[in-house]
Design an enzyme around this catalytic site. Sequence first.
Site, PDB file in Angstrom:
ATOM      1  CG  ASP A   1     -16.133   2.640   1.817  1.00 31.08           C
ATOM      2  OD1 ASP A   1     -15.792   3.068  -0.015  1.00 31.08           O
ATOM      3  OD2 ASP A   1     -16.297   2.338   1.711  1.00 31.08           O
ATOM      4  CG  HIS A   2     -10.098   3.018  -1.864  1.00 27.83           C
ATOM      5  ND1 HIS A   2     -10.206   2.014  -1.833  1.00 27.83           N
ATOM      6  CD2 HIS A   2     -10.432   2.707  -3.293  1.00 27.83           C
ATOM      7  CE1 HIS A   2     -10.653   0.920  -2.874  1.00 27.83           C
ATOM      8  NE2 HIS A   2     -10.390   1.865  -4.036  1.00 27.83           N
TER       9      HIS A   2
ATOM     10  CG  HIS B   1     -15.369   0.043  -1.710  1.00 33.12           C
ATOM     11  ND1 HIS B   1     -14.117   0.837  -0.386  1.00 33.12           N
ATOM     12  CD2 HIS B   1     -14.706  -0.914  -2.101  1.00 33.12           C
ATOM     13  CE1 HIS B   1     -13.495   0.377  -0.676  1.00 33.12           C
ATOM     14  NE2 HIS B   1     -13.454  -1.113  -1.128  1.00 33.12           N
TER      15      HIS B   1
ATOM     16  CE  LYS C   1     -12.635   4.354  -6.254  1.00 36.87           C
ATOM     17  NZ  LYS C   1     -11.190   3.601  -7.222  1.00 36.87           N
TER      18      LYS C   1
ATOM     19  CD  GLU D   1     -12.050  -5.660  -7.738  1.00 40.10           C
ATOM     20  OE1 GLU D   1     -10.623  -5.447  -7.758  1.00 40.10           O
ATOM     21  OE2 GLU D   1     -12.212  -6.207  -6.969  1.00 40.10           O
TER      22      GLU D   1
ATOM     23  CG  LEU E   1      -2.264   1.040   1.728  1.00 37.63           C
ATOM     24  CD1 LEU E   1      -3.330   0.822   0.415  1.00 37.63           C
ATOM     25  CD2 LEU E   1      -2.823   1.153   3.223  1.00 37.63           C
TER      26      LEU E   1
HETATM   27  C1  BG6 Z   1     -10.236  -2.918  -1.653  1.00 36.79           C
HETATM   28  C2  BG6 Z   1     -10.580  -4.263  -2.039  1.00 36.79           C
HETATM   29  O1  BG6 Z   1     -10.903  -2.111  -1.194  1.00 36.79           O
HETATM   30  O2  BG6 Z   1     -11.356  -2.306  -3.228  1.00 36.79           O
HETATM   31  C3  BG6 Z   1     -10.237  -5.033  -2.696  1.00 36.79           C
HETATM   32  O3  BG6 Z   1     -10.293  -5.047  -0.761  1.00 36.79           O
HETATM   33  C4  BG6 Z   1     -10.688  -4.480  -4.512  1.00 36.79           C
HETATM   34  O4  BG6 Z   1     -10.550  -6.410  -2.840  1.00 36.79           O
HETATM   35  C5  BG6 Z   1     -10.247  -2.409  -4.041  1.00 36.79           C
HETATM   36  O5  BG6 Z   1     -10.026  -4.970  -5.034  1.00 36.79           O
HETATM   37  C6  BG6 Z   1     -11.223  -1.975  -5.072  1.00 36.79           C
HETATM   38  O6  BG6 Z   1     -10.562  -1.030  -5.521  1.00 36.79           O
HETATM   39  P1  BG6 Z   1     -10.382  -0.033  -6.532  1.00 36.79           P
HETATM   40  O7  BG6 Z   1     -10.429   1.262  -6.225  1.00 36.79           O
HETATM   41  O8  BG6 Z   1      -9.809  -0.941  -7.312  1.00 36.79           O
HETATM   42  O9  BG6 Z   1     -11.615  -0.004  -7.434  1.00 36.79           O
END
Ligand code: BG6
Length: 479
Positions: free
Chosen positions: A174-175, A237, A179, A213, A10
Site C-alpha cells: 500500500d504505497h 490508502h 509516504k 486527484e 510501473l
Molecule cells: C493508486 C491508485 O493506488 O494510488 C490510483 O490505484 C491513484 O488510482 C494513486 O491515482 C494515487 O497515488 P498518489 O501517490 O499519486 O497519491
Amino acid sequence: MVVLGGTGDLAHRKLAPAVYNLHHLGSLPQDFAFVGVGRKQKSDDQFRNELAESVNKYSSSSWDDQKWADLSPRIYYHQGDIRYADSYPDLKERIEECNRANGGSNNVLYYLALTPNLFTPAVENLNKHGMVQMESGWQRIMIEKPFGFDLQSARELNDVISSAFSEDSIFRIDHYLGKEMLQNILVLRLANSVFEPLWNERFISHVQIIASENEGIGDRGRYYDRFGAMRDMVQSHLLQMLALTAMEPPQEAGPEAVRAERLKLLNAVQLWPEEEERSNLVLGQYKGYKKEKDVDAHTGTETFAALKLAVNNQRWQGVPFYLRTGKNLDEKIAKIVIQFKKPPFFYYGNPLKDLELDYDSLLNILTLKVQPQEGVVFQFNIKKPASTSEIVPAKMDFCQPCAFLINTPEAYERLIADAIAGDTDRFSSWNEVERAWTLIDYIYEQSKKSAHKPHLYEPGSRGPAEADKITEEDGYRWW
Ligand code: BG6
C-alpha cells in the site's frame, strides 16, 4: 530483484527510478541485480537504455553518468511469457545465472508488477518450479494492489500466495504506507507530549482524511471501471491513513506490534450508524467518465466517495472520521486534518458572547500535509494586534522540504529498501487487508440497499455538492 512485468509503466515510472535513487544513496546491497521480465524480445542493453531514459525523466535524484555506469551492468532483461508454465524453467536458470554473477546469495525479491489476473498463475508457477522456499537464501514477494476485488477474491489470492510464501516473506504494497508524512504520524503524536494527551474524544471534535486527484482515469479504464473509488482508494490508502492516525501506541518494538495496532484499529472501524434522512456515504461520478477509454457506456462506477466512519473504541467514542477521495477534482492533495473541540468558555475582558467574534471560528486545527508538499500546520487563535476584542486565527506552518533541503524518498524507494531488509511494518498484513475488504463489502451492500447512485459532478470541481451535507449536518465543513 526480479520484476515480473518489467517493461510496464510501473517498472519505468516508479521501480527503476527508485532503484537508481537507492543506488545513488549507497543503500543497495553489494550483490544487488535487477532482472526485468517481459514478453517482448530485447537485449539487456536495449532494456538498460530504456530504463535510463525513464530514470532520467522520473527520478528525484539528479542524473549521474558514473552512478548509472555502476548500476547498469547489474540490470538484465529476460524474455518470457509468465502466463505459461513452460516459461519458468528458463527464467529460473536466468535468475541463477544472475545470482552467480552477482555474489551468489540466492536471495530473490520477486516483484509482481502485473495485472491482477496474472497474480495467481505467476505465484503458482514460481512455486511449482522450485523458485521459492529454496534451500539457501531467502525468496520474498512484493505484490501490488489491488489485493483482490472483494473479500472472497482476496481470500482466494491470499491462499495461493501463502501456500508458496510465509507471511513474513509477503510484502503487500500500500504505497501510502511508504509516504514520508504517514511514517511521521506516530512520531508527531508520540514524541511530542503536547499532542498525545489530546489525541482522543475529549479534545478532538473530528478527523478528516482527504486524498483528492486532479486527473481523470487516463488509460486505466479497464481496471478502474471495475473497481471505482471505494475499492481503489478507500479500501487501501484511506483506511491505512485512518489506522495510522487513530491506532493505539504500540507497546513493544518491531513491525508486528505496529501492524497489530493498525489491525486492532481497523477492527473497530464501522460506517457511522445511519440516522433518519441522513446519508453517511455519498458517491460521485465525473461528467464525461462514461466516455473514457475502456469504460462501459452505462457504467455506475463511482469516481468519488465521501463517507463518515466511526471508530468504536474508548479513545474515539463519538468522534466522526470523514473520508473523501476522487478523480478529476480541483486539486491533487492528500492530508489528514484533526479539528479540536472549541474552548468551552472564557472571559476576555467580557464574556465571549459579547465580543465581536464569531465563536464558530475559534478553531484549533492540526493538518498533516501528506502531498504535494509535506508538512504540518497548526492553527490557533490570537488577539488581533491593537484590537481589544478581536480574535483571529494564526498558523504555524512547518514545511518539511524547506527545513531539510533534501528530497524526501519516494514511497517506492522506502518500500523496496524495506523488502530487501525484511521489514514488514510498512506493508499490509493479510489480516489488515481482510478486515478492510470486510468493511468495504459491507458498505457496498448498504449502498445497494439504499439504491445509492453516484451523483454527477463537473470535472475540475470539488465533487458533488451532496458530499458537503455529510459534514454540514454535523456543523462542520470539509477542509
Ligand atoms: C493508486 C491508485 O493506488 O494510488 C490510483 O490505484 C491513484 O488510482 C494513486 O491515482 C494515487 O497515488 P498518489 O501517490 O499519486 O497519491
